[in-house]
Design a protein around this motif. Structure first.
Motif, PDB file in Angstrom:
ATOM      1  N   ASP A   7       0.844  -1.207   0.000  1.00 30.80           N
ATOM      2  CA  ASP A   7       0.000   0.000   0.000  1.00 30.80           C
ATOM      3  C   ASP A   7       0.879   1.256   0.000  1.00 30.80           C
ATOM      4  O   ASP A   7       1.833   1.377   0.776  1.00 30.80           O
ATOM      5  CB  ASP A   7      -0.902   0.009   1.237  1.00 30.80           C
ATOM      6  CG  ASP A   7      -1.915  -1.134   1.225  1.00 30.80           C
ATOM      7  OD1 ASP A   7      -2.327  -1.539   0.115  1.00 30.80           O
ATOM      8  OD2 ASP A   7      -2.248  -1.630   2.320  1.00 30.80           O
ATOM      9  N   ARG A  45      -0.013 -10.464   6.506  1.00 29.17           N
ATOM     10  CA  ARG A  45      -0.304  -9.127   7.020  1.00 29.17           C
ATOM     11  C   ARG A  45       0.200  -8.962   8.452  1.00 29.17           C
ATOM     12  O   ARG A  45       0.772  -7.943   8.813  1.00 29.17           O
ATOM     13  CB  ARG A  45      -1.818  -8.858   6.958  1.00 29.17           C
ATOM     14  CG  ARG A  45      -2.360  -8.728   5.546  1.00 29.17           C
ATOM     15  CD  ARG A  45      -3.866  -8.471   5.535  1.00 29.17           C
ATOM     16  NE  ARG A  45      -4.187  -7.246   6.254  1.00 29.17           N
ATOM     17  CZ  ARG A  45      -4.785  -7.196   7.440  1.00 29.17           C
ATOM     18  NH1 ARG A  45      -5.148  -8.310   8.061  1.00 29.17           N
ATOM     19  NH2 ARG A  45      -5.044  -6.022   8.016  1.00 29.17           N
ATOM     20  N   GLN A  46      -0.016  -9.977   9.278  1.00 29.85           N
ATOM     21  CA  GLN A  46       0.375  -9.878  10.686  1.00 29.85           C
ATOM     22  C   GLN A  46       1.901  -9.838  10.842  1.00 29.85           C
ATOM     23  O   GLN A  46       2.425  -9.085  11.668  1.00 29.85           O
ATOM     24  CB  GLN A  46      -0.217 -11.060  11.464  1.00 29.85           C
ATOM     25  CG  GLN A  46      -1.742 -10.991  11.577  1.00 29.85           C
ATOM     26  CD  GLN A  46      -2.335 -12.282  12.101  1.00 29.85           C
ATOM     27  OE1 GLN A  46      -1.626 -13.152  12.587  1.00 29.85           O
ATOM     28  NE2 GLN A  46      -3.666 -12.408  11.999  1.00 29.85           N
ATOM     29  N   ALA A  80       3.093  -6.478   9.914  1.00 30.04           N
ATOM     30  CA  ALA A  80       2.794  -5.481  10.951  1.00 30.04           C
ATOM     31  C   ALA A  80       3.846  -5.506  12.051  1.00 30.04           C
ATOM     32  O   ALA A  80       4.069  -4.483  12.720  1.00 30.04           O
ATOM     33  CB  ALA A  80       1.400  -5.747  11.535  1.00 30.04           C
ATOM     34  N   ALA A 126       5.029   2.428   9.497  1.00 27.49           N
ATOM     35  CA  ALA A 126       4.032   1.376   9.321  1.00 27.49           C
ATOM     36  C   ALA A 126       3.939   1.013   7.848  1.00 27.49           C
ATOM     37  O   ALA A 126       3.954   1.884   6.976  1.00 27.49           O
ATOM     38  CB  ALA A 126       2.675   1.834   9.847  1.00 27.49           C
ATOM     39  N   THR A 152       1.760  -1.615   5.156  1.00 28.55           N
ATOM     40  CA  THR A 152       0.644  -2.547   5.000  1.00 28.55           C
ATOM     41  C   THR A 152       0.573  -3.037   3.566  1.00 28.55           C
ATOM     42  O   THR A 152       1.186  -2.463   2.658  1.00 28.55           O
ATOM     43  CB  THR A 152      -0.688  -1.874   5.368  1.00 28.55           C
ATOM     44  OG1 THR A 152      -0.935  -0.778   4.461  1.00 28.55           O
ATOM     45  CG2 THR A 152      -0.665  -1.350   6.807  1.00 28.55           C
ATOM     46  N   SER A 200      -2.273  -4.928   0.588  1.00 31.01           N
ATOM     47  CA  SER A 200      -3.613  -5.368   0.197  1.00 31.01           C
ATOM     48  C   SER A 200      -3.441  -6.681  -0.558  1.00 31.01           C
ATOM     49  O   SER A 200      -2.479  -6.861  -1.317  1.00 31.01           O
ATOM     50  CB  SER A 200      -4.292  -4.338  -0.694  1.00 31.01           C
ATOM     51  OG  SER A 200      -4.469  -3.115   0.019  1.00 31.01           O
ATOM     52  N   ARG A 233      -7.684  -0.508   1.730  1.00 29.50           N
ATOM     53  CA  ARG A 233      -6.337  -1.113   1.832  1.00 29.50           C
ATOM     54  C   ARG A 233      -6.131  -1.817   3.181  1.00 29.50           C
ATOM     55  O   ARG A 233      -7.028  -1.864   4.002  1.00 29.50           O
ATOM     56  CB  ARG A 233      -5.243  -0.083   1.578  1.00 29.50           C
ATOM     57  CG  ARG A 233      -5.235   0.469   0.154  1.00 29.50           C
ATOM     58  CD  ARG A 233      -4.104   1.458  -0.069  1.00 29.50           C
ATOM     59  NE  ARG A 233      -3.961   1.793  -1.484  1.00 29.50           N
ATOM     60  CZ  ARG A 233      -4.685   2.701  -2.137  1.00 29.50           C
ATOM     61  NH1 ARG A 233      -5.610   3.391  -1.484  1.00 29.50           N
ATOM     62  NH2 ARG A 233      -4.485   2.929  -3.407  1.00 29.50           N
ATOM     63  N   ASP A 234      -4.931  -2.355   3.367  1.00 30.93           N
ATOM     64  CA  ASP A 234      -4.541  -3.092   4.580  1.00 30.93           C
ATOM     65  C   ASP A 234      -5.567  -4.180   4.904  1.00 30.93           C
ATOM     66  O   ASP A 234      -6.029  -4.302   6.049  1.00 30.93           O
ATOM     67  CB  ASP A 234      -4.375  -2.134   5.764  1.00 30.93           C
ATOM     68  CG  ASP A 234      -3.767  -2.843   6.991  1.00 30.93           C
ATOM     69  OD1 ASP A 234      -3.131  -3.925   6.789  1.00 30.93           O
ATOM     70  OD2 ASP A 234      -3.935  -2.340   8.102  1.00 30.93           O
ATOM     71  N   ARG A 235      -5.934  -4.939   3.881  1.00 31.07           N
ATOM     72  CA  ARG A 235      -6.917  -5.992   4.048  1.00 31.07           C
ATOM     73  C   ARG A 235      -6.809  -6.967   2.904  1.00 31.07           C
ATOM     74  O   ARG A 235      -6.081  -6.747   1.938  1.00 31.07           O
ATOM     75  CB  ARG A 235      -8.318  -5.406   4.137  1.00 31.07           C
ATOM     76  CG  ARG A 235      -8.824  -4.803   2.813  1.00 31.07           C
ATOM     77  CD  ARG A 235     -10.049  -3.978   3.031  1.00 31.07           C
ATOM     78  NE  ARG A 235      -9.747  -2.856   3.924  1.00 31.07           N
ATOM     79  CZ  ARG A 235     -10.629  -2.375   4.800  1.00 31.07           C
ATOM     80  NH1 ARG A 235     -11.825  -2.913   4.925  1.00 31.07           N
ATOM     81  NH2 ARG A 235     -10.301  -1.338   5.572  1.00 31.07           N
TER      82      ARG A 235
END
Length: 388
Positions: free
Chosen positions: A270, A333-334, A337, A344, A346, A348, A380-382
């Motif tokens: 992202d 994703r985790q 993170a 930060a 992230t 998608s 985003r971030d998903r």
């Protein structure tokens, strides 16, 4: 025998016609001459690796035979080394070596000629050796006969010598016999040198074989490294787009996708352009490596992860349904993170499943791409899953 005859101690040929006489050197004691090519002679001797070698029955038998043939107290194979006479074999002789300056052998190798025998009927009457006080096991040495032991290139290595406590002469048959035995000693020397040379050649061949094997292994490593470099992304260590093309063209690689269900994940970083603009390309590269590490740590052996574009990654999960693929996406994703970055980061993720009975791989890729677009459109971030 009168004094004149004793001073004309004969050096006789080893067989055949009457032998030539070696004239006595008038050199005063104790200065015995050395061969003019002493350094080369010593080098030739050392090439046989005889000095200080262990006793060998073949040599011991020959000196015992020489003593028996000549009815003498002792016999030896004497090698003339730097500063000493060392006995390779001896019979009736207690010492293993003596000073070179106190030996008749030094004189003999200075005068050495092939096929000649030096006979000193009485050492007490020879001006070269009378003052040496030579002993044979504690008693005066009176008789010496020596045949030079020559290398093929003409260097005197030492002598086959016969020794006694009493003055005497050798019969013609005895002189010929000593010559024959000396030739056998030289033959043993040459067999030894041949064996040394063969071991050297074998060692060189083995060393060459090891070098060749090492070179081949190094070449194989380089080849594998080049292959790895050609197939893998230098920044993230994942497969690159060229490797993906090869996999798509490989019957073996595509076999799992033709026999069972599979899923594709498209992972996109992202706002990656903002990362580069704000933090610079070095941290941008670090961010991409972090994504690659998160992807690699989240998949199984046999899964395929590819850096597909600048900030896009493709993951192929053979034999995997959408629910499991979603779990993999969440692990990516985790992990990202928790990445050690000064900002930060992230991603998608779009996920689509493939059925070999109805889907071509490019169709599954298009559905995963549409799912990725929805994930971005939803904030985003998903991850988003194509259910079609």
């Amino acid at each position: 025998m009168n004094r004149a005859r004793l001073r004309l101690a004969a050096v006789t040929a080893w067989s055949g016609p009457p032998m030539p006489i070696v004239p006595l050197r008038p050199s005063p004691f104790p200065l015995l001459p050395e061969p003019h090519d002493e350094s080369a002679r010593q080098s030739a001797l050392e090439g046989y690796e005889l000095l200080d070698s262990v006793p060998e029955a073949a040599y011991d038998d020959l000196v015992r035979l020489a003593a028996t043939l000549c009815d003498a107290s002792a016999a030896a194979i004497a090698l003339v080394d730097n500063g000493r006479i060392w006995y390779k074999a001896r019979h009736g002789l207690g010492e293993t070596e003596r000073l070179r300056s106190q030996s008749i052998c030094s004189q003999l190798i200075a005068d050495a000629e092939p096929d000649r025998l030096m006979v000193i009927a009485d050492t007490a009457e020879d001006p070269r050796f009378a003052g040496l006080g030579l002993k044979l096991d504690g008693r005066p040495l009176r008789f010496y006969a020596g045949a030079p032991l020559m290398s093929p290139d003409g260097y005197a290595l030492g002598t086959l010598c016969v020794l006694d406590h009493r003055p005497r002469e050798l019969r013609a048959a005895q002189r010929d016999g000593v010559a024959v035995i000396a030739r056998q000693v030289q033959h043993l020397f040459e067999l030894r040198r041949y064996a040394i040379e063969q071991r050297r050649l074998l060692s060189e061949r083995e060393a060459f074989a090891l070098q060749l094997e090492s070179a081949q292994a190094d070449l194989q490593r380089r080849h594998e490294l080049l292959q790895h470099s050609a197939r893998h992304d230098a920044l993230t260590g994942l497969l690159n787009r060229s490797a993906l093309s090869q996999l798509l063209g490989s019957e073996d690689a595509m076999e799992p996708l033709r026999n069972a269900a599979y899923t594709l994940l498209l992972v996109d970083v992202d706002h990656f352009k903002q990362v580069n603009d704000r933090y610079g390309h070095l941290l941008g590269d670090r961010a991409l490596r972090a994504v690659g590490d998160a992807v690699a740590a989240s998949i199984r052996e046999g899964d395929v992860a590819v850096r597909f574009g600048g900030e896009e990654f493709l993951v192929v999960l053979p034999g995997t349904h959408l629910a499991t693929a979603s779990e993999v996406g969440e692990r990516i994703r985790q992990r990202l993170a928790r990445a050690s970055l000064p900002f930060a980061l992230t991603v998608s993720i779009g996920i689509a499943g493939g059925d070999p009975a109805r889907d071509r791989p490019e169709q599954v890729f298009d559905r995963a791409d549409r799912a990725l677009y929805r994930a971005k459109a939803q904030g985003r971030d998903r991850l988003a899953v194509d259910e079609g």
